[in-house]
Design an enzyme around this catalytic site. Structure first.
Site, PDB file in Angstrom:
ATOM      1  CB  ILE A  91      -1.006   0.060   1.183  1.00 32.43           C
ATOM      2  CG1 ILE A  91      -0.313  -0.178   2.525  1.00 32.43           C
ATOM      3  CG2 ILE A  91      -2.159  -0.909   0.972  1.00 32.43           C
ATOM      4  CD1 ILE A  91      -1.183   0.164   3.728  1.00 32.43           C
TER       5      ILE A  91
ATOM      6  CB  THR B  73      -7.954  -1.574  16.687  1.00 28.47           C
ATOM      7  OG1 THR B  73      -7.947  -2.202  17.955  1.00 28.47           O
ATOM      8  CG2 THR B  73      -6.873  -0.496  16.688  1.00 28.47           C
ATOM      9  CG  ASP B  74     -10.935  -2.579  21.094  1.00 27.12           C
ATOM     10  OD1 ASP B  74      -9.806  -2.848  20.635  1.00 27.12           O
ATOM     11  OD2 ASP B  74     -11.581  -3.370  21.831  1.00 27.12           O
ATOM     12  CD  GLU B  75      -5.020  -3.407  20.803  1.00 26.37           C
ATOM     13  OE1 GLU B  75      -3.905  -2.922  20.992  1.00 26.37           O
ATOM     14  OE2 GLU B  75      -5.230  -4.615  20.671  1.00 26.37           O
TER      15      GLU B  75
ATOM     16  CE1 TYR C 207      -2.555  -2.883  15.037  1.00 24.92           C
ATOM     17  CE2 TYR C 207      -3.562  -2.893  17.213  1.00 24.92           C
ATOM     18  CZ  TYR C 207      -3.668  -3.036  15.844  1.00 24.92           C
ATOM     19  OH  TYR C 207      -4.896  -3.319  15.280  1.00 24.92           O
TER      20      TYR C 207
ATOM     21  CB  ALA D  77       0.925   5.006  18.864  1.00 22.93           C
TER      22      ALA D  77
ATOM     23  CE  LYS E  40      -5.590  -0.103  12.539  1.00 23.07           C
ATOM     24  NZ  LYS E  40      -5.773  -0.569  11.137  1.00 23.07           N
TER      25      LYS E  40
HETATM   26  P1  NAD Z   1      -3.576  -9.665   9.796  1.00 25.43           P
HETATM   27  O1  NAD Z   1      -2.245  -9.347  10.379  1.00 25.43           O
HETATM   28  O2  NAD Z   1      -4.114 -11.047   9.895  1.00 25.43           O
HETATM   29  O3  NAD Z   1      -3.568  -9.305   8.235  1.00 25.43           O
HETATM   30  C1  NAD Z   1      -2.977  -8.142   7.725  1.00 25.43           C
HETATM   31  C2  NAD Z   1      -2.893  -8.275   6.200  1.00 25.43           C
HETATM   32  O4  NAD Z   1      -2.332  -7.064   5.690  1.00 25.43           O
HETATM   33  C3  NAD Z   1      -1.986  -9.419   5.739  1.00 25.43           C
HETATM   34  O5  NAD Z   1      -2.615 -10.121   4.689  1.00 25.43           O
HETATM   35  C4  NAD Z   1      -0.730  -8.706   5.253  1.00 25.43           C
HETATM   36  O6  NAD Z   1      -0.035  -9.417   4.239  1.00 25.43           O
HETATM   37  C5  NAD Z   1      -1.304  -7.394   4.741  1.00 25.43           C
HETATM   38  N1  NAD Z   1      -0.324  -6.298   4.725  1.00 25.43           N
HETATM   39  C6  NAD Z   1       0.522  -5.943   5.738  1.00 25.43           C
HETATM   40  N2  NAD Z   1       1.292  -4.898   5.345  1.00 25.43           N
HETATM   41  C7  NAD Z   1       0.895  -4.572   4.083  1.00 25.43           C
HETATM   42  C8  NAD Z   1       1.301  -3.576   3.153  1.00 25.43           C
HETATM   43  N3  NAD Z   1       2.279  -2.696   3.436  1.00 25.43           N
HETATM   44  N4  NAD Z   1       0.670  -3.530   1.966  1.00 25.43           N
HETATM   45  C9  NAD Z   1      -0.313  -4.428   1.656  1.00 25.43           C
HETATM   46  N5  NAD Z   1      -0.714  -5.395   2.483  1.00 25.43           N
HETATM   47  C10 NAD Z   1      -0.126  -5.467   3.684  1.00 25.43           C
HETATM   48  O7  NAD Z   1      -4.567  -8.602  10.409  1.00 25.43           O
HETATM   49  P2  NAD Z   1      -6.093  -8.757  10.864  1.00 25.43           P
HETATM   50  O8  NAD Z   1      -6.145  -9.268  12.222  1.00 25.43           O
HETATM   51  O9  NAD Z   1      -6.855  -9.414   9.781  1.00 25.43           O
HETATM   52  O10 NAD Z   1      -6.511  -7.216  10.936  1.00 25.43           O
HETATM   53  C11 NAD Z   1      -6.987  -6.528   9.770  1.00 25.43           C
HETATM   54  C12 NAD Z   1      -7.277  -5.084  10.134  1.00 25.43           C
HETATM   55  O11 NAD Z   1      -8.260  -5.045  11.174  1.00 25.43           O
HETATM   56  C13 NAD Z   1      -6.069  -4.317  10.675  1.00 25.43           C
HETATM   57  O12 NAD Z   1      -6.128  -3.018  10.169  1.00 25.43           O
HETATM   58  C14 NAD Z   1      -6.270  -4.323  12.179  1.00 25.43           C
HETATM   59  O13 NAD Z   1      -5.683  -3.190  12.761  1.00 25.43           O
HETATM   60  C15 NAD Z   1      -7.779  -4.287  12.283  1.00 25.43           C
HETATM   61  N6  NAD Z   1      -8.366  -4.887  13.488  1.00 25.43           N
HETATM   62  C16 NAD Z   1      -8.011  -6.163  13.857  1.00 25.43           C
HETATM   63  C17 NAD Z   1      -8.616  -6.735  14.984  1.00 25.43           C
HETATM   64  C18 NAD Z   1      -8.269  -8.134  15.440  1.00 25.43           C
HETATM   65  O14 NAD Z   1      -8.712  -8.542  16.514  1.00 25.43           O
HETATM   66  N7  NAD Z   1      -7.525  -8.924  14.683  1.00 25.43           N
HETATM   67  C19 NAD Z   1      -9.544  -5.999  15.720  1.00 25.43           C
HETATM   68  C20 NAD Z   1      -9.864  -4.700  15.304  1.00 25.43           C
HETATM   69  C21 NAD Z   1      -9.279  -4.174  14.176  1.00 25.43           C
HETATM   70  O1  TDX Z   2       0.660 -15.550  24.368  1.00 24.35           O
HETATM   71  C1  TDX Z   2      -0.160 -14.687  24.731  1.00 24.35           C
HETATM   72  N1  TDX Z   2      -0.557 -14.649  26.033  1.00 24.35           N
HETATM   73  C2  TDX Z   2      -1.425 -13.714  26.527  1.00 24.35           C
HETATM   74  O2  TDX Z   2      -1.744 -13.720  27.723  1.00 24.35           O
HETATM   75  C3  TDX Z   2      -0.715 -13.704  23.815  1.00 24.35           C
HETATM   76  C4  TDX Z   2      -0.322 -13.698  22.379  1.00 24.35           C
HETATM   77  C5  TDX Z   2      -1.591 -12.776  24.328  1.00 24.35           C
HETATM   78  N2  TDX Z   2      -1.926 -12.764  25.641  1.00 24.35           N
HETATM   79  C6  TDX Z   2      -2.885 -11.747  26.140  1.00 24.35           C
HETATM   80  C7  TDX Z   2      -2.577 -10.319  25.745  1.00 24.35           C
HETATM   81  C8  TDX Z   2      -3.962  -9.706  25.624  1.00 24.35           C
HETATM   82  O3  TDX Z   2      -4.411  -9.273  26.898  1.00 24.35           O
HETATM   83  O4  TDX Z   2      -4.147 -12.045  25.527  1.00 24.35           O
HETATM   84  C9  TDX Z   2      -4.856 -10.859  25.167  1.00 24.35           C
HETATM   85  C10 TDX Z   2      -5.115 -10.874  23.679  1.00 24.35           C
HETATM   86  O5  TDX Z   2      -3.854 -10.732  23.039  1.00 24.35           O
HETATM   87  P1  TDX Z   2      -3.721 -10.627  21.435  1.00 24.35           P
HETATM   88  O6  TDX Z   2      -4.397 -11.803  20.820  1.00 24.35           O
HETATM   89  O7  TDX Z   2      -2.282 -10.374  21.118  1.00 24.35           O
HETATM   90  O8  TDX Z   2      -4.660  -9.376  21.113  1.00 24.35           O
HETATM   91  P2  TDX Z   2      -4.615  -7.837  21.598  1.00 24.35           P
HETATM   92  O9  TDX Z   2      -3.277  -7.431  22.048  1.00 24.35           O
HETATM   93  O10 TDX Z   2      -5.760  -7.634  22.540  1.00 24.35           O
HETATM   94  O11 TDX Z   2      -4.911  -7.106  20.179  1.00 24.35           O
HETATM   95  C11 TDX Z   2      -5.893  -7.656  19.263  1.00 24.35           C
HETATM   96  O12 TDX Z   2      -7.104  -6.968  19.333  1.00 24.35           O
HETATM   97  C12 TDX Z   2      -7.188  -5.695  18.764  1.00 24.35           C
HETATM   98  C13 TDX Z   2      -5.373  -7.682  17.831  1.00 24.35           C
HETATM   99  O13 TDX Z   2      -4.124  -8.334  17.774  1.00 24.35           O
HETATM  100  C14 TDX Z   2      -5.287  -6.304  17.253  1.00 24.35           C
HETATM  101  O14 TDX Z   2      -4.899  -6.354  15.878  1.00 24.35           O
HETATM  102  C15 TDX Z   2      -6.628  -5.648  17.361  1.00 24.35           C
HETATM  103  O15 TDX Z   2      -6.553  -4.331  16.927  1.00 24.35           O
END
Ligand code: NAD
Ligand code: TDX
Length: 355
Positions: free
Chosen positions: A61, A134-136, A159, A161, A163
């Protein structure tokens, strides 16, 4: 016909979204632009890759000329922007890529959309730019309360910051240039195709293999869990009916302490595949390890705005969603084994070896 650019569509949420959108928006074409980082896996969309309405483009991107040519060639009128570096722990050990992709990448995409669509603040244009966040960004909650769309931003990890910065840029492009931006801020997702660095798939995979289950700190941190398909349904609703310039919070109303989540997974696995070969229950693998730096204590989302405006609410309970997710990882061990390659093992050793 809508011409949708999905960024990061080979990641966890993106791939679930592409599959659902192709099914629910029959008159749409989806171009999936993905850099295919460690988190992006084309296998996640193998079942739909031959659909003539779908195209995968490998790219970054941050690459402005590639973005410009895609907008032009594919007549993009809708952007659903998932692409990001998404793992908090990785942002603590190596923030650079988070700054580049999440901030500079989002800026590039916003700026290319602005030029391609020729929007003006005085005459809103019909296109849509949905920025997935994200809610973070809101920081950490105490024992009570929930994040609403008016909660001040207070990000506390590199992360969150990065976002938060991208959200501010998206909002600025609406106010300054009239770009038709909508922002969604969602709570923790879980479900099929999540990379096993995140809590739920990491615990499922370790527990299946009889490995230790690392719980950070006292295990009392709380997350508001949402099944990934409910998040995708919310995004489709916002695309169809969301108001430009607005933010929508999306959450599961399903707060759990981390230790509860880990114990639930252990119990489901004991029931589904039997106890460990030693006869011990999987809860015996739980280890409380060194806490994450700056670990946010509690997240909770007030999703009343999206419910009131669009009637959206989660349809999958945590109890249903976690069973379905555990089943998926049991049935798809080859998927997990393939993504947990040498680089994953190196990451795991660095992240957990000294904990
Ligand atoms: P993910 O890490 O599984 O996937 C990210 C994707 O983005 C991957 O396919 C990666 O190859 C691609 N990517 C990374 N850098 C890129 C670049 N420079 N150009 C093009 N593609 C690139 O992430 P996810 O968990 O699916 O999260 C997707 C979105 O949702 C993110 O923006 C994240 O901040 C947001 N989000 C995630 C969660 C969660 O719980 N996972 C919650 C709220 C919001
Ligand atoms: O090994 C672990 N042990 C543990 O206790 C890992 C990987 C996490 N944790 C804890 C940290 C968090 O309190 O579990 C909780 C969830 O951790 P993650 O799965 O890493 O999620 P979190 O840090 O909450 O962030 C996620 O939610 C918001 C996603 O990764 C983000 O992309 C999204 O924006």
């Amino acid at each position: 016909m809508k011409h949708i650019l999905v960024t990061g569509g080979c990641g966890f949420i993106g791939s679930n979204f592409v599959r659902m959108a192709l099914g629910q928006l029959p008159s749409s074409r989806i171009v999936n632009l993905d850099k295919l980082t460690y988190a992006g896996n084309p296998e996640n969309l193998r079942d739909i890759e031959d659909d003539p309405r779908y195209r995968l483009v490998k790219g970054d991107i941050c690459d402005r000329s590639l973005m410009e040519s895609l907008f032009d060639e594919e007549k993009i009128d809708t952007v659903v922007h998932f692409a990001a570096e998404s793992h908090v722990d990785r942002s603590i050990t190596g923030p650079d890529e988070f700054i580049r992709t999440n901030i500079f990448g989002t800026f590039t995409l916003l700026d290319v959309a602005r030029s391609a669509w020729g929007c003006m603040p005085s005459s809103p244009c019909p296109q849509r730019f949905l920025h997935v966040s994200t809610d973070e960004v809101y920081g950490s909650l105490g024992e009570s309360g929930a994040f609403s769309e008016t909660t001040p931003y207070d990000p506390r990890s590199p992360y969150s910051a990065s976002k938060a910065s991208s959200d501010h840029l998206a909002s600025a492009y609406f106010h300054t240039y009239g770009l038709p931006v909508i922002i969604t801020n969602c709570s923790n997702n879980y479900g099929p195709y999540q990379f096993p660095e995140k809590l739920i798939p990491l615990i499922i995979n370790n527990a299946l293999k009889g490995m230790e289950l690392p719980v950070y700190g006292d295990g009392g941190n709380v997350r508001d869990w949402l099944f990934v398909e409910d998040h995708c349904r919310a995004i489709l609703a916002v695309l169809a009916r969301g108001r430009v310039g607005e933010t929508y919070n999306i959450g599961g109303s399903s707060e759990k302490r981390n230790i509860e989540v880990v114990e639930t997974i252990c119990d489901i696995l004991d029931e589904a595949v039997g106890r460990l070969p030693s006869g011990m229950p999987r809860r015996s693998l739980i280890r409380f390890v060194k806490d994450r730096a700056g670990h946010d204590r509690r997240y909770a989302i007030d999703a009343s705005k999206i419910k009131a405006e669009m009637g959206w609410a989660p349809v999958v309970t945590f109890e249903q969603g976690i069973r379905c997710t555990v089943d998926w990882y049991i049935m798809n061990r080859t998927w997990s084994d393939a993504v947990m390659d040498g680089s994953y093992r190196k990451y795991y050793e660095e992240m957990y070896g000294g904990r």
